[in-house]
Design an enzyme around this catalytic site. Structure first.
Site, PDB file in Angstrom:
ATOM      1  N   TYR A   1      -1.863  -0.668  10.331  1.00 21.34           N
ATOM      2  CA  TYR A   1      -1.979  -1.084   8.926  1.00 21.34           C
ATOM      3  C   TYR A   1      -0.735  -0.645   8.150  1.00 21.34           C
ATOM      4  CZ  TYR A   1      -3.839  -1.201   4.121  1.00 21.34           C
ATOM      5  OH  TYR A   1      -4.029  -1.447   2.772  1.00 21.34           O
TER       6      TYR A   1
ATOM      7  N   SER B   1       0.867  -1.186   0.000  1.00 24.85           N
ATOM      8  CA  SER B   1       0.000   0.000   0.000  1.00 24.85           C
ATOM      9  C   SER B   1       0.896   1.226   0.000  1.00 24.85           C
ATOM     10  CB  SER B   1      -0.864   0.015   1.266  1.00 24.85           C
ATOM     11  OG  SER B   1      -1.506   1.275   1.421  1.00 24.85           O
TER      12      SER B   1
HETATM   13  N1  LIG Z   1      -8.675  -0.320  -1.314  1.00 20.68           N
HETATM   14  C1  LIG Z   1      -7.588   0.416  -1.053  1.00 20.68           C
HETATM   15  O1  LIG Z   1      -7.664   1.662  -0.951  1.00 20.68           O
HETATM   16  C2  LIG Z   1      -6.237  -0.244  -0.938  1.00 20.68           C
HETATM   17  C3  LIG Z   1      -5.094   0.548  -1.098  1.00 20.68           C
HETATM   18  C4  LIG Z   1      -3.838  -0.038  -0.993  1.00 20.68           C
HETATM   19  C5  LIG Z   1      -3.724  -1.384  -0.731  1.00 20.68           C
HETATM   20  N2  LIG Z   1      -4.848  -2.144  -0.577  1.00 20.68           N
HETATM   21  C6  LIG Z   1      -4.664  -3.566  -0.313  1.00 20.68           C
HETATM   22  O2  LIG Z   1      -5.219  -4.283  -1.386  1.00 20.68           O
HETATM   23  C7  LIG Z   1      -5.563  -5.596  -0.956  1.00 20.68           C
HETATM   24  C8  LIG Z   1      -6.966  -5.911  -1.416  1.00 20.68           C
HETATM   25  O3  LIG Z   1      -7.874  -5.023  -0.786  1.00 20.68           O
HETATM   26  P1  LIG Z   1      -9.180  -4.459  -1.512  1.00 20.68           P
HETATM   27  O4  LIG Z   1      -9.106  -2.993  -1.440  1.00 20.68           O
HETATM   28  O5  LIG Z   1      -9.390  -5.123  -2.812  1.00 20.68           O
HETATM   29  O6  LIG Z   1     -10.278  -4.869  -0.414  1.00 20.68           O
HETATM   30  P2  LIG Z   1     -11.574  -5.769  -0.489  1.00 20.68           P
HETATM   31  O7  LIG Z   1     -12.379  -5.454  -1.696  1.00 20.68           O
HETATM   32  O8  LIG Z   1     -12.195  -5.616   0.849  1.00 20.68           O
HETATM   33  O9  LIG Z   1     -10.994  -7.246  -0.663  1.00 20.68           O
HETATM   34  C9  LIG Z   1     -10.304  -7.898   0.363  1.00 20.68           C
HETATM   35  C10 LIG Z   1     -10.154  -9.346  -0.056  1.00 20.68           C
HETATM   36  O10 LIG Z   1      -9.349 -10.000   0.921  1.00 20.68           O
HETATM   37  C11 LIG Z   1     -10.071 -11.122   1.415  1.00 20.68           C
HETATM   38  N3  LIG Z   1      -9.703 -11.383   2.789  1.00 20.68           N
HETATM   39  C12 LIG Z   1      -9.764 -10.570   3.854  1.00 20.68           C
HETATM   40  N4  LIG Z   1      -9.358 -11.201   4.950  1.00 20.68           N
HETATM   41  C13 LIG Z   1      -9.028 -12.460   4.568  1.00 20.68           C
HETATM   42  C14 LIG Z   1      -8.545 -13.590   5.247  1.00 20.68           C
HETATM   43  N5  LIG Z   1      -8.304 -13.582   6.566  1.00 20.68           N
HETATM   44  N6  LIG Z   1      -8.313 -14.723   4.542  1.00 20.68           N
HETATM   45  C15 LIG Z   1      -8.556 -14.777   3.209  1.00 20.68           C
HETATM   46  N7  LIG Z   1      -9.023 -13.722   2.512  1.00 20.68           N
HETATM   47  C16 LIG Z   1      -9.252 -12.587   3.191  1.00 20.68           C
HETATM   48  C17 LIG Z   1     -11.535 -10.739   1.250  1.00 20.68           C
HETATM   49  O11 LIG Z   1     -12.356 -11.893   1.239  1.00 20.68           O
HETATM   50  P3  LIG Z   1     -13.521 -12.072   2.324  1.00 20.68           P
HETATM   51  O12 LIG Z   1     -14.482 -10.936   2.102  1.00 20.68           O
HETATM   52  O13 LIG Z   1     -14.096 -13.410   2.012  1.00 20.68           O
HETATM   53  O14 LIG Z   1     -12.844 -12.000   3.652  1.00 20.68           O
HETATM   54  C18 LIG Z   1     -11.476 -10.070  -0.117  1.00 20.68           C
HETATM   55  O15 LIG Z   1     -11.456 -11.022  -1.130  1.00 20.68           O
HETATM   56  C19 LIG Z   1      -5.366  -5.588   0.564  1.00 20.68           C
HETATM   57  O16 LIG Z   1      -4.126  -6.178   0.881  1.00 20.68           O
HETATM   58  C20 LIG Z   1      -5.337  -4.116   0.910  1.00 20.68           C
HETATM   59  O17 LIG Z   1      -4.647  -3.865   2.101  1.00 20.68           O
HETATM   60  C21 LIG Z   1      -6.104  -1.613  -0.685  1.00 20.68           C
END
Ligand SMILES: NC(=O)c1ccc[n+]([C@@H]2O[C@H](COP(=O)([O-])OP(=O)(O)OC[C@H]3O[C@@H](n4cnc5c(N)ncnc54)[C@H](OP(=O)(O)O)[C@@H]3O)[C@@H](O)[C@H]2O)c1
Length: 250
Positions: A157, A144
């Site tokens: 985080y 991130s």
């Molecule tokens: N959105 C942002 O602004 C942003 C920015 C920078 C980095 N990121 C990073 O990008 C990655 C993806 O996030 P996203 O934004 O796409 O969020 P998201 O739409 O909430 O997706 C999160 C994914 O991770 C899965 N997950 C969460 N906890 C888990 C666990 N314990 N075991 C297995 N799967 C798990 C969720 O599945 P379930 O719902 O089934 O738990 C979902 O598929 C993360 O690492 C996040 O930190 C996000």
């Protein structure tokens, strides 16, 4: 046993789903992993609807080491190798540092960094098998921008994501000459459910799209084995600027 394959964690939503789609478009067979079995199955079936390589899905928590072993066993039995591991599952949450509890911290550590280190280690044999068969393999870790520059209310985080950046640098040092290329992707705010706490102040149209992140991952898969991209930072135009530094558009 000779087609290229990918494991994507956190594949049921947001960035992981977009990355899964892009990798499938690139011809990778998929093993998609996430916690909620219903949401994951729906996502996998939607992707598998079109012609293309197979789409498999495994439900479980990456915080559970037995689930990581299950992913590796399935991948070993089904493909015998792994061309790209995308450690993407992550959890966020906003708290002032004084309000952080052990449970809150432990969950972030378990999902955001412990699982990344453990799953990568468990997949090394499969990745090396892909190198032997097709010349290279990859590990892509979703970090991130908060892992590059800590943010208020996101201290734990940010710390876990800085750890992902450090781990990816170490992977690069350790594995680059073995044909396994490691990349940390560090996006700013992306329009996924994880961005919900920001929706009152930032329009979805001003956020990075999951597809933007997927496109940079796709790009890394198209490079020659001689070219490594260790880190990619994606920012919105005003991210990392102080309010007084924001210049009017010219
Ligand atoms: N959105 C942002 O602004 C942003 C920015 C920078 C980095 N990121 C990073 O990008 C990655 C993806 O996030 P996203 O934004 O796409 O969020 P998201 O739409 O909430 O997706 C999160 C994914 O991770 C899965 N997950 C969460 N906890 C888990 C666990 N314990 N075991 C297995 N799967 C798990 C969720 O599945 P379930 O719902 O089934 O738990 C979902 O598929 C993360 O690492 C996040 O930190 C996000």
């Amino acid at each position: 046993m000779s087609s290229r394959s990918a494991v994507v964690t956190g594949a049921s939503s947001g960035i992981g789903l977009a990355v899964s789609q892009a990798l499938r478009e690139e011809g990778f067979a998929l093993t998609m992993a996430a916690r909620d079995p219903v949401k994951l199955a729906a996502a996998a079936h939607a992707l598998a609807g079109s012609d293309g390589p197979p789409v498999h899905h495994l439900a479980g928590s990456v915080a559970d080491e037995a689930f990581l072993d299950e992913i590796v066993a399935f991948q070993t039995q089904t493909f015998g190798s792994l061309d790209i591991l995308v450690n993407n599952a992550g959890v966020s949450g906003h708290r002032l540092v004084g309000d952080i509890t052990a449970d809150f911290l432990d969950n972030q550590l378990a999902v955001n960094i412990r699982a990344v280190v453990l799953l990568t280690g468990k997949c090394l044999g499969l990745l090396k098998s892909a190198v032997r068969q097709r010349g290279s393999a990859q590990v892509v870790n979703t970090a991130s921008n908060a892992g590059k520059r800590g943010e208020a209310t996101l201290s734990s985080y940010s710390a876990t994501k800085a750890a992902v950046v450090g781990f990816t640098e170490s992977l690069h040092d350790e594995l680059a000459t073995s044909g396994i290329r490691a990349t940390a992707v560090c996006p700013g705010l992306v329009d996924t459910p994880m961005a919900d706490p920001f929706r009152d102040s930032i329009a979805a149209s001003a956020m990075i799209t999951p597809r933007d992140v997927a496109e940079v991952v796709r790009m890394t898969t198209r490079l020659s084995a001689a070219c490594i991209v260790p880190e990619i930072v994606l920012l919105r135009p005003t991210e990392w600027l102080q309010p007084e530094e924001v210049r009017p558009a010219v």
